[in-house]
Design an enzyme around this catalytic site. Structure first.
Site, short mmCIF file in Angstrom:
data_model
loop_
_atom_site.label_atom_id
_atom_site.label_comp_id
_atom_site.label_asym_id
_atom_site.label_seq_id
_atom_site.Cartn_x
_atom_site.Cartn_y
_atom_site.Cartn_z
N GLY A 47 -84.65 101.61 -30.70
CA GLY A 47 -83.64 101.27 -29.70
C GLY A 47 -83.50 102.27 -28.56
O GLY A 47 -83.16 101.89 -27.44
N ASP A 103 -79.45 104.73 -28.91
CA ASP A 103 -79.03 103.68 -27.98
C ASP A 103 -77.53 103.43 -28.05
O ASP A 103 -76.85 103.36 -27.04
CB ASP A 103 -79.82 102.37 -28.24
CG ASP A 103 -79.82 101.95 -29.71
OD1 ASP A 103 -79.21 102.63 -30.56
OD2 ASP A 103 -80.45 100.91 -30.00
N ASP A 106 -72.02 103.19 -33.25
CA ASP A 106 -71.11 102.17 -33.76
C ASP A 106 -70.32 102.78 -34.92
O ASP A 106 -69.30 103.43 -34.70
CB ASP A 106 -71.93 100.94 -34.15
CG ASP A 106 -71.08 99.76 -34.59
OD1 ASP A 106 -69.86 99.85 -34.53
OD2 ASP A 106 -71.66 98.73 -34.99
N LYS A 134 -69.40 102.10 -29.09
CA LYS A 134 -68.49 100.97 -29.31
C LYS A 134 -67.07 101.45 -29.57
O LYS A 134 -66.87 102.45 -30.27
CB LYS A 134 -68.97 100.13 -30.49
CG LYS A 134 -70.06 99.17 -30.08
CD LYS A 134 -70.28 98.12 -31.13
CE LYS A 134 -71.53 97.32 -30.78
NZ LYS A 134 -71.92 96.43 -31.86
N PHE A 155 -71.92 92.30 -30.03
CA PHE A 155 -73.33 92.61 -30.28
C PHE A 155 -74.09 92.53 -28.96
O PHE A 155 -74.14 91.49 -28.32
CB PHE A 155 -73.93 91.64 -31.31
CG PHE A 155 -75.28 92.09 -31.77
CD1 PHE A 155 -75.41 93.12 -32.70
CD2 PHE A 155 -76.44 91.51 -31.26
CE1 PHE A 155 -76.66 93.56 -33.12
CE2 PHE A 155 -77.69 91.95 -31.68
CZ PHE A 155 -77.80 92.97 -32.61
N VAL A 156 -74.66 93.65 -28.55
CA VAL A 156 -75.31 93.71 -27.24
C VAL A 156 -76.82 93.88 -27.37
O VAL A 156 -77.32 94.40 -28.37
CB VAL A 156 -74.73 94.84 -26.37
CG1 VAL A 156 -73.26 94.59 -26.06
CG2 VAL A 156 -74.89 96.20 -27.02
P1 5GP Z 1 -74.21 102.84 -36.53
O1 5GP Z 1 -75.09 103.48 -37.55
O2 5GP Z 1 -73.51 103.83 -35.62
O3 5GP Z 1 -73.24 101.86 -37.14
O4 5GP Z 1 -75.11 101.91 -35.66
C1 5GP Z 1 -75.97 102.42 -34.77
C2 5GP Z 1 -77.29 101.66 -34.80
O5 5GP Z 1 -77.11 100.26 -35.06
C3 5GP Z 1 -77.91 101.79 -33.46
O6 5GP Z 1 -78.96 102.73 -33.52
C4 5GP Z 1 -78.44 100.39 -33.18
O7 5GP Z 1 -79.80 100.35 -33.51
C5 5GP Z 1 -77.71 99.46 -34.09
N1 5GP Z 1 -76.64 98.73 -33.38
C6 5GP Z 1 -75.30 98.92 -33.46
N2 5GP Z 1 -74.63 98.06 -32.68
C7 5GP Z 1 -75.56 97.30 -32.07
C8 5GP Z 1 -75.48 96.22 -31.10
O8 5GP Z 1 -74.43 95.79 -30.62
N3 5GP Z 1 -76.65 95.68 -30.70
C9 5GP Z 1 -77.85 96.11 -31.17
N4 5GP Z 1 -78.93 95.50 -30.71
N5 5GP Z 1 -77.97 97.13 -32.08
C10 5GP Z 1 -76.83 97.71 -32.52
MG MG Z 2 -81.21 101.80 -33.38
#
Ligand code: 5GP
Ligand code: MG
Length: 182
Positions: A47, A103, A106, A134, A155-156
């Site tokens: 990403g 990228d 979240d 987010k 979700f983007v």
């Molecule tokens: P976290 O571990 O912080 O919950 O999520 C981060 C990872 O989840 C990011 O590296 C990304 O790859 C994926 N991710 C989280 N939200 C989104 C989203 O809205 N769209 C996409 N395409 N990937 C996301």
């Molecule tokens: Mg990622």
């Protein structure tokens, strides 16, 4: 592909100017804080590929790239399935000043896991930057040092972010039309 998009959240020009600003800020803070003249940038694949490509080109300093891979939204998942770390740098980070790039931030689990892996290699310092953050509650007690944009909890895709591997090449950051993700 354009027909799959419900709305553009951040257009390419806004991304470009913010990335330029971030690169300048990170580079100048880095020099002030560490006095060091070299940096290892660690983008979280896949990403962060597009973000990293643009960011490193506005950081006028001596740097190396070391890739690491992580996945938490495998295939068609649009909610986190837990972080899986792929292969990453082993020896290249020891004693180095490191900047981790992702990228989107979240739950924070990905950045926490990657940071842990990097820290275990005994770097001189670790900083983190994410293009998007987010506006939601975090699962872990970590915040990125640099954030490009805060975004709503949708979700983007685009600018490196995928759905099931697709849309990474969109120049804008966009929300998928409802149903495209089914
Ligand atoms: P976290 O571990 O912080 O919950 O999520 C981060 C990872 O989840 C990011 O590296 C990304 O790859 C994926 N991710 C989280 N939200 C989104 C989203 O809205 N769209 C996409 N395409 N990937 C996301
Ligand atoms: Mg990622």
């Amino acid at each position: 592909m354009e027909g799959d998009i419900e709305r553009i959240l951040i257009d390419r020009n806004s991304i470009a100017s913010r990335v330029t600003e971030l690169g300048a800020q990170i580079a100048s803070d880095f020099e002030l804080d560490t006095g060091a003249d070299r940096l290892v940038v660690v983008p979280v694949m896949t990403g962060a590929l597009v973000f990293a490509a643009d960011l490193v080109r506005v950081m006028p300093m001596r740097l190396r790239l070391e890739l690491i891979s992580a996945s938490s939204y495998p295939g068609r998942a649009t909610t986190s399935q837990g972080v899986t770390l792929g292969s990453g740098p082993t020896d290249g980070l020891r004693g180095a000043h490191v900047l981790i790039l992702d990228d989107i931030f979240d739950s924070g689990r990905t950045l926490a896991a990657v940071r842990g892996l990097v820290a275990a290699t005994k770097p001189a310092s670790v900083r983190t930057a994410v293009l998007l953050r987010k506006e939601v509650g975090r699962a872990v007690d970590i915040e990125p040092d640099y954030v490009g944009f805060d975004v709503p909890d949708a979700f983007v895709v685009g600018y490196g972010l995928d759905y099931d591997g697709w849309y990474r090449n969109l120049p804008n950051i966009a929300v998928l039309r409802h149903g495209e993700e089914a």
